[in-house]
Design an enzyme around this catalytic site. Sequence first.
Site, short mmCIF file in Angstrom:
data_model
loop_
_atom_site.label_atom_id
_atom_site.label_comp_id
_atom_site.label_asym_id
_atom_site.label_seq_id
_atom_site.Cartn_x
_atom_site.Cartn_y
_atom_site.Cartn_z
N ARG A 9 40.75 -39.72 -68.91
CA ARG A 9 40.14 -39.37 -69.87
C ARG A 9 39.44 -40.56 -70.36
NH1 ARG A 9 43.18 -37.37 -74.92
NH2 ARG A 9 40.93 -37.67 -75.88
N ARG A 59 39.96 -35.10 -79.79
CA ARG A 59 39.49 -35.20 -81.44
C ARG A 59 38.13 -35.57 -81.55
NH1 ARG A 59 43.16 -35.41 -85.19
NH2 ARG A 59 41.78 -36.44 -86.12
N LYS A 111 33.91 -45.95 -73.51
CA LYS A 111 34.06 -44.13 -74.04
C LYS A 111 33.74 -44.13 -75.49
CE LYS A 111 38.53 -43.26 -74.60
NZ LYS A 111 38.94 -42.45 -76.05
N ASN A 112 34.44 -44.81 -76.12
CA ASN A 112 34.33 -44.55 -77.56
C ASN A 112 32.87 -44.60 -78.30
OD1 ASN A 112 36.88 -43.62 -77.61
ND2 ASN A 112 37.93 -45.36 -78.45
N ILE A 126 47.70 -49.13 -87.47
CA ILE A 126 46.73 -48.04 -87.50
C ILE A 126 47.19 -46.55 -87.37
CG2 ILE A 126 44.56 -47.27 -86.56
CD1 ILE A 126 44.32 -50.26 -87.71
N CYS A 142 48.04 -35.32 -83.04
CA CYS A 142 48.04 -35.60 -81.53
C CYS A 142 49.28 -36.60 -81.25
CB CYS A 142 46.96 -36.23 -81.15
SG CYS A 142 46.49 -37.94 -81.60
N ARG A 189 46.66 -38.06 -87.86
CA ARG A 189 45.13 -38.21 -87.64
C ARG A 189 44.40 -37.08 -88.53
NH1 ARG A 189 43.66 -40.04 -81.73
NH2 ARG A 189 42.15 -40.90 -82.65
N PRO A 190 44.63 -37.34 -89.88
CA PRO A 190 43.58 -36.17 -90.81
C PRO A 190 42.39 -36.57 -90.80
CG PRO A 190 44.71 -37.75 -91.94
CD PRO A 190 45.29 -38.15 -90.64
N MET A 191 41.53 -35.63 -91.41
CA MET A 191 40.01 -35.95 -91.56
C MET A 191 39.46 -35.84 -92.64
SD MET A 191 38.18 -33.61 -88.54
CE MET A 191 36.52 -34.06 -89.28
N ASP A 192 40.57 -36.35 -93.98
CA ASP A 192 40.00 -36.27 -95.17
C ASP A 192 38.89 -37.34 -95.68
OD1 ASP A 192 42.13 -38.06 -94.47
OD2 ASP A 192 42.25 -38.69 -96.75
N LEU A 193 38.94 -38.41 -94.83
CA LEU A 193 37.86 -39.57 -95.18
C LEU A 193 36.40 -38.91 -94.60
CD1 LEU A 193 39.81 -42.50 -93.98
CD2 LEU A 193 39.42 -41.95 -96.32
N ASP A 222 44.09 -49.96 -79.56
CA ASP A 222 43.88 -49.28 -78.39
C ASP A 222 44.34 -50.43 -77.16
OD1 ASP A 222 42.86 -47.09 -79.43
OD2 ASP A 222 40.95 -47.51 -79.06
#
Length: 422
Positions: A400, A94, A22-23, A330, A118, A123-127, A308
């Site tokens: 999912r 996401r 999936k990923n 994580i 979530c 789970r920020p997106m700064d990176l 996971d």
Amino acid sequence: MDSIIVTGGTPLKGRIQIAGAKNAALTLMPVTLLSEEPLTLTNAPRLSDIKTMSSLLGSLGTEVTSMQGGKVIALSSHGLTSTHADYEIVRKMRASNLVLGPLLAREGQAEVSLPGGCAIGARPMDLHISALEALGAEIELRDGYLHAVARKGLRGAVIKFRFASVGATENALMAATLAKGTTVIENAAREPEIVDLASCLRKMGAQIDGDGTSRIEIQGVDRLGGATHQVVTDRIELGTYMLAPVIAGGEVECIGGRMSLVQAFADKLQAAGVTIEETADGLKVRRNGDRPRAVDVTTEPFPGFPTDLQAQMMAMLCTAEGTSVLEEKIFENRFMHAPELVRMGANIEVHGGVATVHGVKRLKGAPVMATDLRASVSLILAGLAAEGQTRVNRVYHLDRGYEHVEEKLGAVGAKIERVKEQ
Ligand code: EPU
């Protein structure tokens, strides 16, 4: 919505085919946005997240054709019509944020909704943002959307991540393939899905070195061509089904499995007394004795123990002999399965990011609630060993990330069925 009912107590025997990851598929699909030529993905998993990514790409003007019942996906982005990734789609998944880098690289602009938090963490997106800014993008947050522009195109740069984020590495890698000059990503994520992404991009003409290590170097090219690419095996689905015979007893061969995909996880299973045999077709797993032994686990970026597989491992350790300590490093909130497992008779204490599991002889079936994808499947696994019936509600999370779970486990002897929720 559906529920899954599992009746525990039957040892398993047989073979389970492991699907494409999936990923990996979720990062390979947005690659189409980088090129006018067609991209065909084979060994794609049949999952609702893949449908969500198809709708998102469709909304940007990509032609998406699903073939062979979804196992093959043909993508063509010769004429994009939009650079706007809408909140209504992004909030569902996401991984939608993986269109940001490619749109910016090809179109010089993108408006991508911030996904929000979530169940497993903020789970920020700064990176992602700082990496694309290093490549010359200007990014602003307005009305809940990241508005990114690179009027003069992207240019190579040195990107140093403070944490080896999978998604940020993927966005930076995709964007850098079309940037002018050389990009170096330091402290890059090393997951097999990153290696798969790089290998697909190379087929399209990208110049990438060092994927699979912490330092990836990319020489930008003017354009990328088309490719046909086989999605790598899903190491998380593999690990999940490797645990099934450890929990239920018996022996299962996971077809398509490779040790290199799950080494850290397999080391822990072996320490718990499990036999893993590499066969011509995959990995054969057998529990020795009545109960596995307790082991301690700390989640880490690849090649460490994957977050996971933490929930599924906890399900197994609930009936192990002795006390195990699981540390989640994580995500800050990834133990929601613990209280549900306790409802089944498990003895677990959670303090912050550490869960202590005192093994019990048997679990007892109960109605339980799935809060996220990996939590859902951990409850199904626990149900395989429990006395009586376990009913896992809200299984849309499961669909999912796991294709036909009831068919795959049913085929090796598990008593499992899908019913409509009452
Ligand atoms: N992080 C930041 N800032 C960022 C990005 C990440 O602080 O800009 C933090 C996150 O909040 C998290 C940690 O870094 O605490 C790890 O996040 P990462 O970016 O590595 O994860 P991701 O790319 O969002 C992917 C998988 C997840 C998997 C993680 C870790 C996909 C589509 N998702 O997420 O998969 O848990 O890597 O391996 O590839 C799942 O399949 O169930 C799943 C959650």
